[in-house]
Design a protein around this motif. Structure first.
Motif, PDB file in Angstrom:
ATOM      1  N   GLY A 110      38.838  12.633 -31.783  1.00  0.00           N
ATOM      2  CA  GLY A 110      40.164  12.844 -31.241  1.00  0.00           C
ATOM      3  C   GLY A 110      40.984  11.698 -32.019  1.00  0.00           C
ATOM      4  O   GLY A 110      42.065  12.182 -32.517  1.00  0.00           O
ATOM      5  N   LYS A 134      40.998  21.768 -28.240  1.00  0.00           N
ATOM      6  CA  LYS A 134      42.294  21.238 -28.331  1.00  0.00           C
ATOM      7  C   LYS A 134      42.856  21.919 -29.331  1.00  0.00           C
ATOM      8  O   LYS A 134      43.997  22.400 -29.627  1.00  0.00           O
ATOM      9  N   GLU A 150      43.007  20.149 -20.996  1.00  0.00           N
ATOM     10  CA  GLU A 150      43.335  19.696 -22.279  1.00  0.00           C
ATOM     11  C   GLU A 150      44.793  20.212 -22.674  1.00  0.00           C
ATOM     12  O   GLU A 150      45.105  19.786 -23.845  1.00  0.00           O
ATOM     13  N   ASP A 202      44.377  14.159 -23.577  1.00  0.00           N
ATOM     14  CA  ASP A 202      43.789  13.944 -25.010  1.00  0.00           C
ATOM     15  C   ASP A 202      42.349  14.569 -24.971  1.00  0.00           C
ATOM     16  O   ASP A 202      41.711  14.361 -23.982  1.00  0.00           O
ATOM     17  N   SER A 203      41.988  15.026 -26.151  1.00  0.00           N
ATOM     18  CA  SER A 203      40.560  15.621 -26.243  1.00  0.00           C
ATOM     19  C   SER A 203      39.321  14.223 -25.876  1.00  0.00           C
ATOM     20  O   SER A 203      38.484  14.664 -25.316  1.00  0.00           O
ATOM     21  N   GLU A 227      44.851  11.005 -32.114  1.00  0.00           N
ATOM     22  CA  GLU A 227      45.027  10.541 -30.855  1.00  0.00           C
ATOM     23  C   GLU A 227      44.838   8.864 -30.632  1.00  0.00           C
ATOM     24  O   GLU A 227      44.068   8.309 -31.032  1.00  0.00           O
TER      25      GLU A 227
END
Length: 301
Positions: free
Chosen positions: A251, A16, A80, A84-85, A257
Motif C-alpha cells: 500500500g 483497491k 476498502e 487504505d489497503s 498510502e
C-alpha cells in the motif's frame, strides 16, 4: 511461504485497484469467486478429484461459501472504498481474535488461559490504536465496520466448517472448488441489486480482479495445501503473520498510502495479540476450506 504471503497479502492492493478502476464490491466478489473456482476445478480435475455429490455436503458448503467467501469478499471491497489497503490487511489479521471470542461466547474455549485472554485484549486494543477514535483525524466509519465484519465472518465460517466440513471424505481441492462454485452462485444472485459501473471498468481494474481471482484466490489455496503437506500446519500459520506486513508495504510503495507510527504500533499490537491467542493451538491440515489465510487461520482476501 514467501510466495504465498505475497499473493495473499497483495489481495488488498488488487481490490483497491479494481475499485479505483470502476468495479463495484459486488462485481469484484462475483469475478473473484468465479475465477478462483475455475482454477480449483482445473487443479482438482488434473488430480483426479471429484466434486461432492451428496445433498448434505452441498448444504453445508452453501453456508460455508456465504460466510467464508461471498460475504467477506463483498465486505472487504466495501471497506476498502474508504480505508487504505494496508490498514485493511491489518484488520483482516484480527480473524483469530474473533475466532477466540466466538469460542468463548459459545463455551467451546474452556479454561481460557490468562495469556490467551491478554492476547485477545491486546489485539483488539491494537485496532483501536490504529484508528484513534479520540482524534479528529481518526478513521472510524462504515469502512472500518465492514472490514471488521469481514474478519468476524471468516471466524464464524471457520467455526462452522470445523463442525460440518472438516473430515469429509471429499478431497480438499474438490471440496474447495465446490465451495467457491457455491459462492459464485450466491454472489451472482445478488447482481440485480447491485449498481453497474457508470463508464465500464478500466484495463487496470480488469487486470487487478483477474490476478485477485486466479492467483489471490485459486492458486493460493493450492499453494497453502502444498505448504501444509510439505512443512506442516505451523509453517502455514506463520504466513498469516506476514500478510499485514505485505499489505502495508505494498500500500505504501504502490499506492503511496501513508504509514505513520500509530499504524505501525497498532499493527504490532495486533500481531502480538494474535500470537498470544494462538497459544499451542494448531490449524488442522486438509480442512478443504477456501479461506484466505485459510489454513493459516487469518482470513483474506
Amino acid at each position: 511461504m514467501a510466495v504465498l504471503a505475497l499473493l495473499w497479502g497483495s489481495g488488498f492492493l488488487w481490490i483497491k485497484l479494481a475499485l479505483a478502476g470502476g468495479l463495484s464490491p459486488l462485481h469484484i466478489t462475483v469475478i473473484r469467486c468465479a475465477l478462483g473456482a475455475a482454477v480449483l476445478l482445473v487443479l482438482a480435475r488434473s488430480g483426479g478429484q471429484r466434486l461432492p455429490r451428496d445433498r448434505r455436503t452441498w448444504s453445508h458448503l452453501v453456508v460455508a461459501a456465504f460466510l467464508c467467501n461471498a460475504l467477506p469478499f463483498f465486505l472487504l471491497g466495501t471497506g476498502e472504498q474508504s480505508v487504505d489497503s494496508g490498514v485493511a490487511g491489518v484488520l483482516n489479521a484480527t480473524t483469530p481474535l474473533w475466532s477466540l471470542a466466538i469460542g468463548v461466547a459459545l463455551g467451546t474455549e474452556r479454561g481460557l488461559r490468562p495469556v490467551r485472554l491478554a492476547g485477545l485484549l491486546l489485539g483488539f486494543a491494537g485496532t483501536v490504536v490504529i484508528f484513534a477514535p479520540w482524534e479528529k483525524a481518526g478513521q472510524v466509519g462504515w469502512g472500518v465496520a465492514a472490514l471488521l465484519a469481514a474478519a468476524l465472518s471468516y471466524a464464524a465460517a471457520f467455526a462452522y466448517m470445523a463442525g460440518h466440513l472438516i473430515g469429509r471424505r471429499t478431497a480438499p481441492l474438490a471440496l474447495s472448488a465446490a465451495q467457491l462454485l457455491a459462492a459464485t452462485g450466491l454472489s451472482t444472485l445478488a447482481l440485480p441489486a447491485g449498481t453497474a459501473p457508470p463508464s465500464g471498468p478500466t484495463v487496470t481494474a480488469v487486470a487487478a480482479v483477474a490476478v485477485l481471482g486466479v492467483f489471490g484466490t485459486g492458486v493460493t489455496f493450492h499453494l497453502n495445501s502444498r505448504l501444509i503437506a510439505d512443512e506442516g500446519p505451523t509453517a502455514a500459520a506463520t504466513v498469516g503473520y506476514l500478510l499485514p506486513v505485505v499489505s502495508v508495504a505494498l500500500g505504501a510503495v504502490v499506492l503511496g498510502e501513508r504509514v505513520g507510527p500509530r499504524v505501525i504500533a497498532g499493527m504490532a499490537l495486533v500481531l502480538v495479540g494474535v500470537g498470544l491467542t494462538r497459544g499451542q493451538k494448531h490449524v488442522p491440515a486438509g480442512s478443504g476450506a477456501t479461506a484466505p489465510q485459510h489454513g493459516s487461520g487469518s482470513g483474506i482476501g
